[in-house]
Design a protein around this motif. Structure first.
Motif, PDB file in Angstrom:
ATOM      1  N   ARG A 133      14.711 -51.919 -43.387  1.00  0.00           N
ATOM      2  CA  ARG A 133      15.725 -51.141 -44.166  1.00  0.00           C
ATOM      3  C   ARG A 133      16.378 -49.998 -42.987  1.00  0.00           C
ATOM      4  NH1 ARG A 133      11.269 -50.238 -47.615  1.00  0.00           N
ATOM      5  NH2 ARG A 133      10.757 -48.327 -46.645  1.00  0.00           N
ATOM      6  N   GLU A 134      15.499 -49.789 -41.994  1.00  0.00           N
ATOM      7  CA  GLU A 134      16.303 -49.102 -40.763  1.00  0.00           C
ATOM      8  C   GLU A 134      17.231 -49.805 -40.167  1.00  0.00           C
ATOM      9  OE1 GLU A 134      13.276 -47.359 -38.424  1.00  0.00           O
ATOM     10  OE2 GLU A 134      12.383 -46.219 -39.789  1.00  0.00           O
ATOM     11  N   GLN A 156      18.973 -52.431 -41.356  1.00  0.00           N
ATOM     12  CA  GLN A 156      20.026 -52.735 -42.299  1.00  0.00           C
ATOM     13  C   GLN A 156      21.106 -51.523 -42.462  1.00  0.00           C
ATOM     14  OE1 GLN A 156      17.886 -53.566 -45.791  1.00  0.00           O
ATOM     15  NE2 GLN A 156      17.944 -55.858 -45.302  1.00  0.00           N
ATOM     16  N   LYS A 157      20.630 -50.150 -42.169  1.00  0.00           N
ATOM     17  CA  LYS A 157      21.274 -48.926 -42.379  1.00  0.00           C
ATOM     18  C   LYS A 157      22.061 -48.958 -41.003  1.00  0.00           C
ATOM     19  CE  LYS A 157      18.432 -45.731 -44.667  1.00  0.00           C
ATOM     20  NZ  LYS A 157      17.715 -44.440 -44.689  1.00  0.00           N
ATOM     21  N   GLU A 158      21.352 -49.296 -39.823  1.00  0.00           N
ATOM     22  CA  GLU A 158      22.091 -49.460 -38.480  1.00  0.00           C
ATOM     23  C   GLU A 158      23.363 -50.249 -38.726  1.00  0.00           C
ATOM     24  OE1 GLU A 158      19.767 -49.841 -35.101  1.00  0.00           O
ATOM     25  OE2 GLU A 158      18.340 -48.401 -35.829  1.00  0.00           O
ATOM     26  N   ALA A 213      24.970 -51.470 -41.067  1.00  0.00           N
ATOM     27  CA  ALA A 213      25.737 -50.961 -42.207  1.00  0.00           C
ATOM     28  C   ALA A 213      26.764 -49.889 -41.634  1.00  0.00           C
ATOM     29  CB  ALA A 213      25.333 -50.542 -43.511  1.00  0.00           C
ATOM     30  N   THR A 214      26.253 -49.076 -40.618  1.00  0.00           N
ATOM     31  CA  THR A 214      26.963 -47.781 -40.070  1.00  0.00           C
ATOM     32  C   THR A 214      28.268 -48.659 -39.285  1.00  0.00           C
ATOM     33  OG1 THR A 214      25.090 -46.765 -39.904  1.00  0.00           O
ATOM     34  CG2 THR A 214      26.718 -45.725 -38.859  1.00  0.00           C
TER      35      THR A 214
END
Length: 168
Positions: free
Chosen positions: A20-21, A23-25, A27-28
């Motif tokens: 999840r972390e 994927q967040k990175e 997406a940023t």
């Protein structure tokens, strides 16, 4: 070592959290720094002409093929047992490059750039043919019969190359 169900559960949860972390990175949106090429070289006092000249020399050098570099790839494949009693100098003349030679003496191999004054056999070919011979993609006898390789000197010695340097 067997992992308990609780251990497996904890490992799976930790991996999911890491995913999840990540994927967040991803997406940023990333901030892109742009530096104009002329500003990149000017602090060093390099003019556009000098830069273009240097880039042209690097490109030219990367295209050059020296037999010494190609022949050095053979060192790992050298078979000293096949060289027993053999004292020979194989001269390689590239039609599109610099000359180089291999000297086999006392079951030892010496690879040099340039021309030897008294080679036992001289093999004339393009660098791509030599590269193909070195990596086993080109059969020496077939290349000779097709006219890709010309030989001057003791032809019998040329046929011993495959025993001296068996394909890897």
């Amino acid at each position: 070592m067997a992992t308990s169900r609780l251990g497996q559960y904890m490992i799976r949860r930790a991996l999911e959290r890491q995913m999840r972390e990540l994927q967040k990175e991803m997406a940023t949106p990333q901030v892109e720094r742009r530096v104009p090429p002329e500003n990149l070289y000017q602090p060093y006092g390099i003019t556009d002409e000098e830069k273009a000249s240097a880039e042209a020399r690097v490109e030219e050098a990367s295209q050059m093929t020296t037999p010494h570099l190609l022949l050095s790839e053979l060192a790992d494949r050298f078979n000293p047992v096949a060289a027993a009693g053999l004292e020979v100098i194989y001269q390689f003349e590239l039609t599109d490059g610099e000359p180089g030679y291999i000297q086999v003496q006392h079951q030892k191999l010496v690879i040099s750039g340039g021309s030897h004054p008294e080679p036992s056999v001289t093999l004339i070919m393009e660098s791509e043919t030599l590269r193909g011979l070195m990596n086993g993609e080109v059969d020496g006898m077939q290349a000779f019969m097709a006219g890709l390789i010309k030989a001057d000197g003791d032809m019998l010695l040329a046929t011993k190359l495959t025993r001296l340097f068996p394909p890897g």
